[in-house]
Scaffold this motif. Structure first.
Motif, PDB file in Angstrom:
ATOM      1  N   UNK A  67       0.551  12.618  -3.900  1.00 32.09           N
ATOM      2  CA  UNK A  67      -0.781  12.181  -4.312  1.00 32.09           C
ATOM      3  C   UNK A  67      -1.721  12.069  -3.117  1.00 32.09           C
ATOM      4  N   UNK A  68      -3.024  12.254  -3.333  1.00 29.89           N
ATOM      5  CA  UNK A  68      -3.988  11.980  -2.269  1.00 29.89           C
ATOM      6  C   UNK A  68      -3.979  10.499  -1.919  1.00 29.89           C
ATOM      7  N   UNK A  69      -4.371  10.178  -0.699  1.00 29.44           N
ATOM      8  CA  UNK A  69      -4.358   8.797  -0.235  1.00 29.44           C
ATOM      9  C   UNK A  69      -5.186   7.893  -1.138  1.00 29.44           C
ATOM     10  N   UNK A  70      -6.288   8.398  -1.643  1.00 28.14           N
ATOM     11  CA  UNK A  70      -7.144   7.598  -2.520  1.00 28.14           C
ATOM     12  C   UNK A  70      -6.388   7.145  -3.770  1.00 28.14           C
ATOM     13  N   UNK A  71      -5.604   8.043  -4.356  1.00 33.73           N
ATOM     14  CA  UNK A  71      -4.851   7.691  -5.560  1.00 33.73           C
ATOM     15  C   UNK A  71      -3.661   6.794  -5.237  1.00 33.73           C
ATOM     16  N   UNK A  72      -3.076   6.968  -4.073  1.00 35.20           N
ATOM     17  CA  UNK A  72      -1.982   6.078  -3.663  1.00 35.20           C
ATOM     18  C   UNK A  72      -2.490   4.647  -3.552  1.00 35.20           C
ATOM     19  N   UNK A  73      -3.686   4.494  -2.967  1.00 38.81           N
ATOM     20  CA  UNK A  73      -4.272   3.158  -2.832  1.00 38.81           C
ATOM     21  C   UNK A  73      -4.530   2.536  -4.198  1.00 38.81           C
ATOM     22  N   UNK A  74      -4.954   3.334  -5.160  1.00 40.11           N
ATOM     23  CA  UNK A  74      -5.200   2.828  -6.515  1.00 40.11           C
ATOM     24  C   UNK A  74      -3.889   2.415  -7.180  1.00 40.11           C
ATOM     25  N   UNK A  75      -2.831   3.207  -6.990  1.00 44.67           N
ATOM     26  CA  UNK A  75      -1.541   2.900  -7.611  1.00 44.67           C
ATOM     27  C   UNK A  75      -0.966   1.580  -7.124  1.00 44.67           C
ATOM     28  N   UNK A  76      -1.326   1.183  -5.906  1.00 43.85           N
ATOM     29  CA  UNK A  76      -0.806  -0.078  -5.375  1.00 43.85           C
ATOM     30  C   UNK A  76      -1.213  -1.275  -6.215  1.00 43.85           C
ATOM     31  N   UNK A  77      -2.338  -1.177  -6.881  1.00 44.65           N
ATOM     32  CA  UNK A  77      -2.849  -2.315  -7.653  1.00 44.65           C
ATOM     33  C   UNK A  77      -2.285  -2.371  -9.073  1.00 44.65           C
ATOM     34  N   UNK A  78      -1.407  -1.443  -9.449  1.00 46.78           N
ATOM     35  CA  UNK A  78      -0.865  -1.408 -10.809  1.00 46.78           C
ATOM     36  C   UNK A  78       0.103  -2.567 -11.044  1.00 46.78           C
ATOM     37  N   UNK A  79       1.016  -2.762 -10.104  1.00 46.18           N
ATOM     38  CA  UNK A  79       2.013  -3.821 -10.264  1.00 46.18           C
ATOM     39  C   UNK A  79       2.636  -4.140  -8.912  1.00 46.18           C
ATOM     40  N   UNK A  80       3.394  -5.216  -8.875  1.00 45.65           N
ATOM     41  CA  UNK A  80       4.011  -5.646  -7.611  1.00 45.65           C
ATOM     42  C   UNK A  80       5.046  -4.628  -7.130  1.00 45.65           C
ATOM     43  N   UNK A  81       5.769  -4.023  -8.064  1.00 49.33           N
ATOM     44  CA  UNK A  81       6.794  -3.047  -7.693  1.00 49.33           C
ATOM     45  C   UNK A  81       6.181  -1.886  -6.914  1.00 49.33           C
ATOM     46  N   UNK A  82       5.088  -1.315  -7.442  1.00 51.66           N
ATOM     47  CA  UNK A  82       4.454  -0.188  -6.760  1.00 51.66           C
ATOM     48  C   UNK A  82       3.797  -0.622  -5.455  1.00 51.66           C
ATOM     49  N   UNK A  83       3.263  -1.818  -5.447  1.00 53.29           N
ATOM     50  CA  UNK A  83       2.631  -2.317  -4.221  1.00 53.29           C
ATOM     51  C   UNK A  83       3.659  -2.414  -3.097  1.00 53.29           C
ATOM     52  N   UNK A  84       4.828  -2.961  -3.402  1.00 51.87           N
ATOM     53  CA  UNK A  84       5.863  -3.096  -2.377  1.00 51.87           C
ATOM     54  C   UNK A  84       6.430  -1.744  -1.966  1.00 51.87           C
ATOM     55  N   UNK A  85       6.598  -0.846  -2.929  1.00 53.13           N
ATOM     56  CA  UNK A  85       7.172   0.452  -2.619  1.00 53.13           C
ATOM     57  C   UNK A  85       6.219   1.318  -1.798  1.00 53.13           C
ATOM     58  N   UNK A  86       4.925   1.281  -2.159  1.00 53.46           N
ATOM     59  CA  UNK A  86       3.950   2.144  -1.495  1.00 53.46           C
ATOM     60  C   UNK A  86       3.479   1.596  -0.151  1.00 53.46           C
ATOM     61  N   UNK A  87       3.844   0.366   0.180  1.00 53.02           N
ATOM     62  CA  UNK A  87       3.517  -0.180   1.500  1.00 53.02           C
ATOM     63  C   UNK A  87       4.757  -0.398   2.353  1.00 53.02           C
TER      64      UNK A  87
END
Length: 390
Positions: free
Chosen positions: A21-41
């Motif tokens: 995914x582009x960085x912009x969409x990765x940043x948006x996905x982080x706000x979906x849930x705690x699981x994605x936030x922890x995984x994507x960071x």
């Protein structure tokens, strides 16, 4: 998310999916849930996309504090403008355990800001902090006195080097993992204006004229000279040991530049793309003592060839909005420069992102958040990346 089929996927598979995914969409996905936030960071994921081109945003500094304007107090958000999407965004800084946050600079996806210690009842215990708003990680740099936050200009670069400059003294931190500041005498003829770091050198404008007439010159200093054997002084917790070598700064000039600084009124420096330096100021209409300006001029200096060229000239219909203002603020970097003035109510943007085709765009930016104070917007270039702090 506990019952989501996504949880059954191996971590390598998740990394493979989201890394496409582009960085912009990765940043948006982080706000979906705690699981994605922890995984994507996580460190394993951020190292996978560390070479991804960053977003190119323009960040606003909070307005200066005024006793009679309490609404101008710094907030826990970083307001940014996305020129590619023509929209305002904001990054939450509430994860930082500091009060009165005041972002001042950025480089390589990291934001540098002043903050009051949350454990102090007084607001004079300032700390210089570096953080990544995307990963919400931060680090406090070696302690400085509160006077530096009021009078020092913070300069940073992509190599994690930090400088805090005043007219008389400068502090230098070789990296964000260094344990103490190197202190040396600036020995400049006047307060440095709009200092910037480019490769191994720091550049600044200084007024060498008289009280009746300004005369600006370009000064430079090599970073490698600051860490030589003659510079062993350290700054720690208010005690200063100052280097005795005063011959660090030199005036950068050539015979061919005779009229370059004479035609510019109140110039400022902005970092250009690569080994380029931008100088922005009013184009004098005459050489009288207090001349009026015909427009705002952008000059570009090639630091390898030491040659100037005209990069941009504000259109007259746009300049009319700035013509009557006594104060002008300039910020940005690379191929984008923003202009702010009192009572204008919006920003002017010079966009040279399509420089290869010679296409330069001047346009207005509306909906500037905040305001208050003196009505001027200040800022810096912010290129967010999902990287770990060093």
């Amino acid at each position: 998310m506990d019952d989501s089929p996504m949880n059954s996927l191996p971590q390598d598979t998740l990394h493979q999916i989201f890394s496409s995914l582009p960085l912009r969409q990765i940043a948006v996905c982080r706000s979906v849930c705690r699981f994605l936030d922890q995984m994507l960071t996580s460190s394993s994921f951020t190292s996978l996309i560390s070479d991804r081109p960053p977003l190119r945003l323009l960040a606003l500094r909070p307005p200066h504090l005024h006793r009679h304007h309490p609404a101008t107090a710094p907030t826990s958000f970083l307001n940014v403008y996305d020129p590619d999407q023509t929209q305002w965004l904001r990054f939450d800084l509430s994860f930082l355990p500091f009060r009165s946050l005041h972002p001042v600079a950025s480089a390589s996806g990291l934001v540098y800001l002043w903050g009051d210690s949350a454990s102090s009842a007084e607001s004079n215990n300032k700390a210089l902090v570096v953080c990544n708003p995307l990963t919400r990680r931060f680090k406090v740099l070696p302690q400085l006195g509160s006077a530096w936050s009021r009078h020092g200009a913070v300069v940073v670069d992509s190599s994690n080097r930090v400088m805090v400059l005043t007219e008389l003294v400068a502090l230098y931190l070789s990296s964000t993992i260094a344990s103490s500041w190197l202190t040396f005498s600036s020995n400049l003829p006047s307060k440095p204006r709009s200092p910037i770091l480019v490769s191994d050198s720091v550049f600044a404008l200084c007024d060498v004229g008289s009280p009746w007439r300004s005369q600006w010159k370009l000064f430079t200093c090599k970073i490698s000279n600051l860490s030589g054997p003659n510079n062993t002084g350290n700054y720690s917790n208010g005690s200063t040991s100052m280097s005795t070598n005063h011959n660090k700064w030199v005036c950068l000039e050539k015979h061919e530049w005779a009229d370059i600084f004479d035609i510019m009124k109140r110039p400022r420096l902005v970092r250009g793309s690569g080994q380029k330096l931008l100088m922005v100021g009013g184009l004098k209409s005459t050489f009288s003592l207090n001349p009026s300006c015909s427009t705002i001029l952008i000059l570009r200096l090639d630091l390898e060839r030491l040659e100037w060229e005209e990069a941009g000239r504000m259109p007259m219909e746009m300049y009319r909005c700035f013509q009557e203002s006594s104060k002008l603020k300039v910020f940005g970097g690379g191929d984008r420069v923003c202009f702010s003035a009192k009572r204008v109510g919006k920003l002017a943007l010079w966009d040279d992102c399509d420089a290869d085709s010679g296409r330069v765009v001047w346009r207005w930016i509306d909906g500037v958040p905040g305001g208050g104070g003196d009505g001027l917007s200040r800022g810096f270039l912010f290129e967010p990346k999902l990287i770990d702090l060093v």
